[in-house]
Design a protein around this motif. Sequence first.
Motif, PDB file in Angstrom:
ATOM      1  N   ASN A 192       1.140  -1.039  -0.033  1.00 44.92           N
ATOM      2  CA  ASN A 192      -0.215   0.037   0.399  1.00 44.92           C
ATOM      3  C   ASN A 192       0.927   1.491   0.069  1.00 44.92           C
ATOM      4  O   ASN A 192       1.563   1.378   0.552  1.00 44.92           O
ATOM      5  CB  ASN A 192      -0.990  -0.068   1.056  1.00 44.92           C
ATOM      6  N   SER A 194       0.285   4.101  -0.636  1.00 46.99           N
ATOM      7  CA  SER A 194      -0.551   5.583  -0.399  1.00 46.99           C
ATOM      8  C   SER A 194      -0.161   6.404   0.861  1.00 46.99           C
ATOM      9  O   SER A 194      -1.125   6.885   1.422  1.00 46.99           O
ATOM     10  CB  SER A 194      -2.003   5.205  -0.160  1.00 46.99           C
ATOM     11  N   TYR A 318      -1.871  -0.842   9.301  1.00 44.32           N
ATOM     12  CA  TYR A 318      -1.017  -1.603   7.576  1.00 44.32           C
ATOM     13  C   TYR A 318      -0.130  -2.249   7.908  1.00 44.32           C
ATOM     14  O   TYR A 318       0.117  -3.556   7.635  1.00 44.32           O
ATOM     15  CB  TYR A 318      -0.269  -0.161   8.108  1.00 44.32           C
ATOM     16  N   HIS A 321      -1.618  -5.936   7.826  1.00 44.57           N
ATOM     17  CA  HIS A 321      -1.694  -6.107   6.517  1.00 44.57           C
ATOM     18  C   HIS A 321       0.099  -6.668   5.813  1.00 44.57           C
ATOM     19  O   HIS A 321       0.045  -8.215   5.028  1.00 44.57           O
ATOM     20  CB  HIS A 321      -1.777  -5.302   5.292  1.00 44.57           C
TER      21      HIS A 321
END
Length: 327
Positions: A192, A194, A318, A321
């Motif tokens: 990720n 982002s 996060y 994950h």
Amino acid sequence: MKKIHIFSLGGTIAYMGDTDKPIVTGEDLVQGLPEISNIANVITTSFRQIASSSLSIDDIVELSREIVSAIDSGVDGIVITQGTDTIEETAYLLDLLIEPKVPIVVTGAMRNPNLRGADGPANLLASILVAASGVTKGIGVVVVFNDEIHCSRFVRKAHTQNVAAFQSECGPIGWIAEGIPYLAMRPNNELNRSFKIETEEVPIALYTVSLGDDGRLLTKTKDLGFKGIVIEGLGGGHVPTSMVETLADLAQEIPVILASRTGSGEVLTQTYRGYPGSETSLLSKGLISSGWLDGRKSRVLLSLLLMSGKTHQEIFEYYKHLSKPIL
């Protein structure tokens, strides 16, 4: 031919010792390799000219923006040269910040150009070959050293002097043979990325637990202005009993990430129960598992998350994950 943009940051690969020009530019590095003209069209930018021990997270965030701009301008690959002391951190940081639309390679040298057997030219040539070949396109940032290709998420510097200093827990993902780069495995690209950086670098502490440690330094963490802390615990993620309550109190105020000081394997989650300081007791008190990520890279990730304004729960999600397989 492919267009490759080289960003030089200084370090041993560019270090000429006690001379009028102790650190040479990226253009100087390229001029020492005339065979590059048969491989790629090369552009050079001397982004920094310092030892990698003096680089900051803010420096690498700025570098990532210049790299993105270069990619948007149409280059086919990126090579970064820097000192080896922090390659494992800068490579992972760049991996978190940049979508891998083109190959991105980080390299350096263990022996400066004035030493016999200097490895910088060979590492730079191998890196340009990897970037121009396109074999690593789409898998994220890689580190190329000693004719090996390493995934930035696993690589670490494991020796102070050896030209084969860079190693990965899962081994290299590829190599260069007779001038041709090969991949044996392809890490997935499910990171990720982002991150929308809102602030400058925030102070994150990295604390390694040792035998007989009572954790008294930890009591000053928040007073000293640290916004988070990464604990490199013993074994699978353990600490002495005397540290537990201090860590529990800290975890209520700032993110506390639990990693292992071993450098290999994952932080345990359910193996040891029933005693204070086990991984189960620490996780139950609000510490966040780093999973397979080591302490240094956990610190890099936590820095980016906090610089992006992520909440405590978003930080937990996060890291959660990260427990998913990535190869």
